[in-house]
Design an enzyme around this catalytic site. Structure first.
Site, short mmCIF file in Angstrom:
data_model
loop_
_atom_site.label_atom_id
_atom_site.label_comp_id
_atom_site.label_asym_id
_atom_site.label_seq_id
_atom_site.Cartn_x
_atom_site.Cartn_y
_atom_site.Cartn_z
N CYS A 229 0.81 -1.22 0.00
CA CYS A 229 0.00 0.00 0.00
C CYS A 229 0.84 1.27 0.00
O CYS A 229 0.62 2.18 -0.81
CB CYS A 229 -0.98 -0.02 1.16
N HIS B 152 -2.65 1.15 6.72
CA HIS B 152 -3.04 1.08 5.31
C HIS B 152 -3.27 2.48 4.78
O HIS B 152 -3.72 3.38 5.50
CB HIS B 152 -4.31 0.24 5.16
N HIS C 285 -6.06 1.73 -4.30
CA HIS C 285 -5.05 1.27 -3.33
C HIS C 285 -4.61 -0.13 -3.67
O HIS C 285 -5.20 -0.82 -4.51
CB HIS C 285 -5.63 1.30 -1.91
#
Length: 379
Positions: A292, A339, A351
């Protein structure tokens, strides 16, 4: 609870659900719907495992950054140690040359000190204590002592840096082993249910195709508006028309000000969408595979903005933005800063979610992302 223990607990729960799923009989639509619901439950358990793994992966990224810092400190210490040792050698040479000169000039007392010394330090201390050298020589002696102390200080600092580096390397190796174990467990669970959830994944792929087409249209519209705004700013003002004869009229309203430039960096959206479908790879920061923070780092790097490969550090960049004020290009953070993704508008963000998945579009209002939302930053 340690990560490994949480993973084991989650795995047990998910395996129970998987066994129930495998044992279901798809004889009629109602049972098919029930099986689909069970499959969704297993996917939810897998998702929880993925989030645990992602936190571990991001900690691994952070350990790597700290390791790089330690290595930088080690390099600085090495250079300073070389300088200190060179200074010590030079000071020793200077004193030796001075002693030779004193000997040639017939300074017998100095010769006795030299002949009676058992080491260089003993010789220096003897000369200093007996005050057998001139003031310049005393300053040289002090320089030698300072250089020696500096060498010793640098050596200790270097040893401490080495110890810290070894500790970081050990932590990274332990975390890596834990990640690999978790990945193996996740893959085993996924293999046990993948046949049952193939249809769900097909539906998700179709949904992602629709979302990607919509997002690309929105990004193209943003780019077009930006280009139009830039063209308008570059056009010269037209020549003024002849002024009409004055006539009585009410006081005119002030001319409206031009619209402000779009906030943040909406241009990164079209860049980010180019990598839809790229597989997730922990530690990845290139189009061959992203995690990420590697994804956001790479995308923003394409417009000249450097971000660290670590979610927690990326959260320190830019300024905070409320969820109600999100704009295309903002970074959105979830899962206790475990994240990160790039907001693309309409409540959606792009993402790299987790192992086994690909770069994709999700909604910040999906239940998990809504509940684990941390905040947003505008660069």
């Amino acid at each position: 609870m340690p990560t490994a223990a949480r993973l084991a607990t989650t795995l047990c729960i998910a395996l129970v659900a998987a066994l129930a799923l495998v044992g279901a009989v798809a004889a009629d639509p109602d049972k098919i719907d029930a099986k689909r619901a069970q499959a969704q439950g297993v996917l939810a358990q897998i998702h929880e495992m993925d989030m645990e793994l992602e936190l571990a992966i991001d900690e691994w990224n952070g350990a790597n950054l700290r390791l790089q810092q330690i290595e930088g400190e080690l390099e600085v210490n090495r250079k300073r140690l070389e300088i200190a040792e060179a200074s010590l050698r030079q000071a020793q040479t200077t004193v030796e040359e001075r002693l030779v000169s004193l000997y040639k000039d017939g300074e017998v007392d100095v010769v006795e000190v030299v002949l009676g010394a058992t080491s260089f330090d003993d010789m220096i201390d003897g000369i200093d204590t007996a005050n057998r050298v001139a003031e310049d020589d005393a300053r040289i002696v002090e320089a030698v002592k300072r250089s020696k102390a500096e060498v010793q200080h640098q050596r200790k600092a270097l040893e401490r840096a080495h110890a810290r580096q070894e500790q970081i390397v050990a932590q990274r190796a332990e975390r890596r082993a834990e990640i690999e174990q978790g990945l193996a467990e996740r893959e085993a669970l996924y293999e046990s249910v993948k046949g049952e959830i193939a249809q769900l994944e097909a539906e998700e792929r179709a949904r992602q195709t629709r979302l990607a087409a919509q997002a690309r249209r929105q990004a193209a519209a943003i780019d077009a508006r930006q280009a139009q705004r830039e063209n308008q700013e570059q056009e010269p003002d037209p020549a003024p028309a002849p002024a009409p004869s004055p006539a009585p009229s009410p006081e005119p309203s002030p001319a409206p000000s031009p619209p402000p430039a779009g906030p943040g960096h909406p241009e990164v959206v079209s860049i980010a969408l180019r990598y839809l479908g790229v597989p997730y790879r922990w530690g990845g920061a290139s189009p061959s595979g992203f995690d990420c923070s590697g994804f956001t780092m790479y995308v923003y790097g394409r417009i000249g903005i450097s971000l660290p490969h670590y979610v927690s550090w990326q959260y320190r960049y830019g300024r905070a933005v409320s969820r109600s004020q999100l704009a295309a290009g903002d970074l959105v953070f979830f899962n206790g800063l475990g994240h990160v993704g790039i907001y693309i508008g309409g409540g959606q963000f792009v993402h790299a979610p987790h192992t086994g998945d690909v770069v994709k579009i999700s909604s910040i209002w999906d239940s998990w992302y809504r509940s684990s939302y941390v905040g947003a930053r505008r660069l």
